[in-house]
Design a protein around this motif. Sequence first.
Motif, PDB file in Angstrom:
ATOM      1  N   SER A  64       0.837  -1.206   0.000  1.00 43.91           N
ATOM      2  CA  SER A  64       0.000   0.000   0.000  1.00 43.91           C
ATOM      3  C   SER A  64       0.865   1.246   0.000  1.00 43.91           C
ATOM      4  CB  SER A  64      -0.916   0.009   1.227  1.00 43.91           C
ATOM      5  OG  SER A  64      -1.645  -1.186   1.302  1.00 43.91           O
ATOM      6  N   GLU A  95      -9.286  -1.954   2.535  1.00 44.35           N
ATOM      7  CA  GLU A  95      -8.639  -2.365   3.785  1.00 44.35           C
ATOM      8  C   GLU A  95      -8.592  -1.243   4.804  1.00 44.35           C
ATOM      9  OE1 GLU A  95      -4.957  -4.403   3.071  1.00 44.35           O
ATOM     10  OE2 GLU A  95      -6.208  -6.050   2.364  1.00 44.35           O
ATOM     11  N   GLU A  96      -8.455  -0.020   4.304  1.00 42.61           N
ATOM     12  CA  GLU A  96      -8.293   1.092   5.234  1.00 42.61           C
ATOM     13  C   GLU A  96      -9.363   2.151   4.995  1.00 42.61           C
ATOM     14  OE1 GLU A  96      -3.491   0.826   5.248  1.00 42.61           O
ATOM     15  OE2 GLU A  96      -4.774   0.665   3.513  1.00 42.61           O
TER      16      GLU A  96
HETATM   17 MG    MG Z   1      -2.031  -2.688   2.535  1.00 42.11          MG
END
Ligand code: MG
Length: 472
Positions: free
Chosen positions: A107, A129-130
């Motif tokens: 990322s 994911e975030e």
């Molecule tokens: Mg990541």
Amino acid sequence: MARSTTQFVCQSCGTAHSRWVGRCEGCDEWNTIVEEASSGAAPIGGKAGGWTKGAKGKPIELVALDGKAAAAPRRITGIAEFDRVSGGGLVRGSALLIGGDPGIGKSTLLLQVTAAIGGDARCAYISGEESIDQLRMRARRLGVIEAPVELAAATNVRDILATLNAADGPEIVVVDSIQTMFIDALDSAPGTVAQVRASAQELIRLAKRRGFTLLIVGHVTKDGLIAGPRVLEHMVDTVLYFEGERSHQFRILRAVKNRFGPTDEIGVFEMTDKGLIEVPNPSALFLADRQGEVAGAAVFAGIEGSRPMLVEIQALVAPSPLATPRRAVVGWDSGRLAMVLAVLEARCGLSFTGNEVYLNVAGGLRITEPAADLAVAAALTSSLTGVPVPADMVVFGEIGLSGEARTVSQTDARLKEAGKLGFTRALAPQRGKKGRGKAKTGNISVQEIADLGGLVAMFRDGGGAAIRAVGG
Ligand code: MG
Ligand code: TYD
């Protein structure tokens, strides 16, 4: 009414079975079969014709082979290590898979890449994911908070497709990670082969149609596969792996497949508290912690892709109380180590019996070149005899089963890199048939050997009794 069936799909290779089996018939892996619903979806590996019944297709246009092909327009990111590995920049309408262990820095890398392009092209970063806040926090930490990158936190592929399916959509799209994406028409959970494959397929199809570059992040499971994954590898145009030890600051980006460039190319980064920093001269960095003349270390002059790279190979041979002493390798192939050990024993009279053998490639690099054989043999012999390899010497060459040293490609490039870093000697297989001896290339004097005996003799000359003792 759509018939709802379940099938048993191997999470490793994607082979579908009609019943549960312990071992996949496709790839022989154990315990990789998972039950998946396949209602409404096309039959995976099912009856031929099942897909196309009913509606008619429309004719496609066939064209001549020798038509004009525009050179693949590429988008240079400006991050040189990334550009080289991707084959000279990102190609329009192509799909890249960036695989790697969780937490390795995928990322971070992609946020830096999009931020670097940001000014030239519209970039979108879609994270499953975030949250947006977490992404912003990372961007702030990386010092790229000002970059014109558009963010979204989403996991529903239908929504993402609807967003991207516009004429003036973004040119670069990151999907982080494919294991979090799902298509609501499928019953399986996100991360299963069915979801990963279908999500990637839909995204890639749109990327080709709209001409944007799609960067897909894929986590690798502990046995080295991206979950749901070999399936992905052949769907995308380029597969890059981001590897390294998490506790180590080096990160290696490696191309394992590239429709638009060379494979085997690597990019080296250093993970710092301000994100990833390029390492334009990896040899210097890999050798930075070298101890000088210690027994059991040899500097290997290797080639990674198009670039020569020097790394230290460390060996430790130590007496063991165990009946079957340990053999452990980090950064190299354990089968290859077994072969080098066997050749040293069978052809040179050395004995490793009753000893544990550890081999380590310093700096967290993973070497696949057979040219490392000779450097490994030198490190092993050095550790066994306690005689160090000279500090100003590099070693390279392949070893055959009869103990012969075989020449490897790009000798000059290897020697040149060694010269640049202040080495003055090299141990290498002899070139041509002229008999063993010394040759001089640039500033480096090359000690040429015909077989492993020549290597062991070097330690015998310098090491006196030690070698004679083990050699019998
Ligand atoms: Mg990541
Ligand atoms: P990340 O990019 O989240 O990994 P991935 O997407 O592959 O799961 O990287 C996470 C790790 O990187 C984390 O352990 C912290 C470290 N890191 C740094 O050391 N410096 C930084 O500037 C950033 C952003 C992360």
